[in-house]
Design an enzyme around this catalytic site. Structure first.
Site, short mmCIF file in Angstrom:
data_model
loop_
_atom_site.label_atom_id
_atom_site.label_comp_id
_atom_site.label_asym_id
_atom_site.label_seq_id
_atom_site.Cartn_x
_atom_site.Cartn_y
_atom_site.Cartn_z
N SER A 187 -9.97 1.39 2.58
CA SER A 187 -10.51 0.55 1.51
C SER A 187 -9.59 0.58 0.30
O SER A 187 -9.39 1.63 -0.31
CB SER A 187 -11.91 1.03 1.09
OG SER A 187 -12.39 0.29 -0.02
N THR B 260 -9.84 -16.97 -2.30
CA THR B 260 -9.21 -17.18 -3.61
C THR B 260 -7.77 -16.68 -3.65
O THR B 260 -6.91 -17.31 -4.27
CB THR B 260 -10.02 -16.46 -4.70
OG1 THR B 260 -11.35 -16.99 -4.72
CG2 THR B 260 -9.38 -16.64 -6.08
N SER C 41 0.78 -1.24 0.00
CA SER C 41 0.00 0.00 0.00
C SER C 41 0.81 1.28 0.00
O SER C 41 0.23 2.37 -0.10
CB SER C 41 -0.96 0.00 1.19
OG SER C 41 -2.00 -0.94 0.98
#
Length: 378
Positions: A193, A153, A86
């Site tokens: 987010s 996943t 990030s």
């Protein structure tokens, strides 16, 4: 107190440094020894290895601890490339703010202005969300990396080992988020987010007609000479020199350890796909805080922060975290977590003292202690 700002926050101990407040005196020469000790403590706690570089008025200092390869025992290098997760967000925000400075967009534009019809459904409405709200995480849009199916996943063992090389488009990532209702009405609260920055990358491409990767390269990487920094897209390898990256691939700090070095970072997209090294990250954040990348107006906007519930000493700007450390030193920067890689890059407001480091494991290690050691000498 920590805030989860990594891609892997749902399945590992997220690296999140407490960053912001008035600057106190920097530690005296030789005070990097506490930093080295904090890195060694992280290794004792289970981090395979750490690499760090700090720059202050005495010059650059680099150190490593632990190993870069659990199989061979090879040490980490101070020149290691690693996935920065990030920390990518600060690069994306910088590009958008440069575009604003050029008069090509306004941060008060709605998402729908540039991506008409993209944010719709389940109560999501792009006509009510501004670009600024994307950048400071007040949009309310659901974080796609906390979706249960996405976690299964891409983050848990069976799914990751089967899908680690899959290419995922930004549109697919946004679709995952929009299958959920918003967390709150735009501008009424704060929640980290990754979806916000996937959309921000899409806006850059719509405004410029070029990929966000090319914009980061042309506007930041090349001008600053960040030779170890790249936007890999779908490339699955990390340039050398580099160490192996390790994960538990589970919501636990125990159990088997897996080598997750190679993966397709498209699942992180403009929220966290970049690769860099400690020296480049210091150079980037120093240049940013000293005004080399943004005009004063835009840098002020970037450093205009909102509060984070439950984390009183930390605030979030536009792709930039602010924190006041225990000794009163104010630092700005970001942290990032992605499979097998936990990174932090921070600098003082004047850009005179910076630190960037990486753990090549994503389930343990006290990153806060490393930052406190470097800037507070303890």
């Amino acid at each position: 107190m920590r805030v989860r700002t990594g891609l892997v926050g749902a399945t590992a101990v997220a690296v999140a440094v407490t960053l912001a407040g008035p600057a106190a005196a920097a530690p005296a020469r030789g005070a990097h020894s506490p930093t080295r000790q904090a890195m060694e403590a992280a290794v004792r706690d289970g981090v395979p290895g750490a690499t760090a570089t700090a720059v202050d008025r005495h010059g650059a200092w680099s150190a490593t601890a632990g190993v870069g390869d659990l199989r061979t025992g090879a040490p980490r290098s101070t020149a290691d490339h690693f996935r920065v997760g990030s920390i990518t967000k600060t690069f994306i925000s910088t590009v958008l703010l440069q575009l604003e400075a050029e008069g090509r967009l306004s941060l008060d534009d709605t998402v729908d202005t540039w991506l008409p019809g993209v944010v719709r459904g389940n109560g999501n409405d792009g006509t009510r969300i501004t670009l600024r709200q994307l950048l400071n995480h007040t949009s309310g849009i659901f974080n796609y990396t906390t979706d249960d199916d996405f976690i299964g996943t891409h983050f848990l063992k069976d799914g990751f080992l089967r899908h680690r090389y899959d290419t995922v488009t930004p549109e697919q990532l946004v679709a995952v988020a929009l299958s959920h209702k918003p967390d709150f009405a735009p501008g009424t609260s704060w929640n980290y987010s990754n979806t916000n920055y996937v959309l921000a990358g899409m806006v850059i491409e719509k405004v410029t007609g070029h990929s966000y990767a090319s914009q980061i390269r042309d506007r930041i990487i090349k001008p600053l000479g960040l030779h170890a920094t790249s936007v890999p897209g779908t490339r699955v390898t990390v340039p050398r020199p580099s160490s192996r990256a390790y994960s538990k691939l589970a919501a636990t700090t125990t159990g088997p350890t897996y080598d997750v070095t190679t993966l397709n970072p498209s699942m992180a997209s403009s929220a966290g796909e970049m690769i860099s090294d400690s020296a480049d990250l210091n150079r980037f954040y120093t240049a940013l805080l000293r005004g080399r990348l943004l005009p004063r107006k835009q840098l002020t906007e970037m450093r205009t922060t909102v509060g984070i519930d439950g984390v009183p000493d930390m605030r979030y700007g536009l792709g930039l975290l602010e924190q006041k450390l225990s000794c009163g030193v104010q630092v700005w920067g970001h942290d990032g977590g992605i499979h097998g890689s936990s990174s932090v890059a921070v600098t003082t407001a004047d850009g005179r003292h910076s630190l960037a480091f990486n753990f090549n494991g994503d389930w343990t290690g006290d990153s806060e202690a490393v930052v406190e050691a470097e800037f507070c000498g303890k």
